[in-house]
Scaffold this active site. Structure first.
Site, PDB file in Angstrom:
ATOM      1  N   ASP A 170       0.827  -1.203   0.000  1.00  0.00           N
ATOM      2  CA  ASP A 170       0.000   0.000   0.000  1.00  0.00           C
ATOM      3  C   ASP A 170       0.862   1.254   0.000  1.00  0.00           C
ATOM      4  O   ASP A 170       2.083   1.194   0.176  1.00  0.00           O
ATOM      5  CB  ASP A 170      -0.906   0.011   1.234  1.00  0.00           C
ATOM      6  CG  ASP A 170      -1.918  -1.119   1.237  1.00  0.00           C
ATOM      7  OD1 ASP A 170      -2.319  -1.552   0.135  1.00  0.00           O
ATOM      8  OD2 ASP A 170      -2.298  -1.578   2.329  1.00  0.00           O
ATOM      9  N   TYR A 203       6.915  -9.918   6.629  1.00  0.00           N
ATOM     10  CA  TYR A 203       6.761  -8.483   6.872  1.00  0.00           C
ATOM     11  C   TYR A 203       7.258  -8.153   8.277  1.00  0.00           C
ATOM     12  O   TYR A 203       7.150  -8.970   9.196  1.00  0.00           O
ATOM     13  CB  TYR A 203       5.298  -8.064   6.783  1.00  0.00           C
ATOM     14  CG  TYR A 203       4.759  -7.868   5.386  1.00  0.00           C
ATOM     15  CD1 TYR A 203       4.823  -6.616   4.764  1.00  0.00           C
ATOM     16  CD2 TYR A 203       4.175  -8.923   4.690  1.00  0.00           C
ATOM     17  CE1 TYR A 203       4.310  -6.432   3.485  1.00  0.00           C
ATOM     18  CE2 TYR A 203       3.664  -8.744   3.408  1.00  0.00           C
ATOM     19  CZ  TYR A 203       3.732  -7.495   2.816  1.00  0.00           C
ATOM     20  OH  TYR A 203       3.231  -7.315   1.551  1.00  0.00           O
TER      21      TYR A 203
END
Length: 298
Positions: free
Chosen positions: A56, A125
């Site tokens: 994003d 992540y």
């Protein structure tokens, strides 16, 4: 036609995410535009990148992977005057055209059956937080989320442990059209980065400068794949637990009943970095891609 694997990294602060969007600066759009200029293929749809993990706006990547299919003749034309192979020439030219917030780490001919998205075994992540335990370092403003509260890492780890295994993460994610929010989390934990002073031999105390990430809270999560907003929403929920606004039982309830609502929305993007994409052995790539395309069930 030759399928190429591209390994790259980027600082996401000035990008509107990975995916190309009209009128917006994106990572995909920037790389594809450079590829079209190098290959002299002006058609916007002629060279399309397929990525392992869409990030994003504001999210970073130290290891992102994508693939692109290039006509053999076009690839050969990339050499020009260079004494390099076509792939080496393309990597050199593409690297030179990248802005400072994108780095091309490698381009290689992809093995048979390789798909950057569907062949991936797992993605890693890390989300970084600067809480009240450490003095705020302004250099981290694009790479860590800041709070003036001290977070309870033990409670946050108790919540994170509930995510391990195959679950429906509908409370923390948005499904793609026709898809699900069922994912398998393999690793999920919080830790505080130890203080690592940069102290050289013979230097006095005035040179005792801590490394930039010293003292940060880091959430590491590894899964076969992630649904949209999943990581940041899990982090946001863990932070609520760490602040004492919610308890672990509340988090457990969200895991049991996959219902999306306001209390489990995503935290700010700048603390999140895609750190690694792992793939199986070359002879397992096609089979992995076929399995992962199937709609998941519990």
């Amino acid at each position: 036609m030759t399928r190429l694997r591209i390994d790259l990294a980027y600082n996401g602060a000035a990008f509107h995410g990975w995916a190309a969007q009209p009128g917006c600066r994106t990572v995909q759009g920037t790389v594809e535009e450079a590829l079209r200029r190098i290959t002299r293929m002006p058609d916007a749809g002629s060279l399309r990148l397929t990525v392992a993990g869409r990030t994003d706006a504001g999210v970073h990547a130290t290891h992102q992977v994508c693939h692109v299919d290039v006509p053999d003749q076009t690839l050969g034309q990339c050499v020009g005057h260079m004494n390099l192979t076509p792939v080496q020439a393309l990597q050199t030219r593409l690297s030179r055209m990248m802005p400072d917030d994108i780095a091309i780490h490698g381009i290689s001919v992809a093995p048979a059956g390789f798909d950057a998205r569907f062949s991936a075994l797992e993605r890693t992540y890390v989300y970084r937080i600067a809480d009240a335990r450490v003095p705020w370092d302004p250099r981290l403003k694009d790479f860590a989320w800041r709070t003036d509260r001290e977070l309870d890492i033990a409670q946050m780890n108790a919540a994170a442990a509930l995510t391990l295994g195959l679950h429906d993460f509908g409370s923390f994610a948005i499904a793609n059209p026709g898809g699900t929010t069922i994912r398998e989390v393999k690793t999920a934990y919080w830790q505080r980065v130890p203080t690592r002073p940069l102290l050289g031999p013979g230097m006095g105390e005035r040179y005792h400068t801590p490394a930039v990430e010293s003292g940060l809270l880091c959430f590491t999560i590894v899964a076969d794949a992630f649904a949209r907003n999943m990581v940041r929403s899990l982090v946001g929920a863990c932070v609520q637990v760490g602040m004492g606004k919610r308890d672990v039982d509340w988090f457990a309830g969200k895991m049991r009943v996959p219902l999306r609502e306001g209390s489990t929305g995503p935290i700010a993007p700048q603390g999140l970095t895609l750190e690694h994409i792992a793939y199986p052995a070359d002879d397992e790539l096609a089979a992995r891609a076929e399995r992962i395309r199937a709609k998941r069930t519990l």
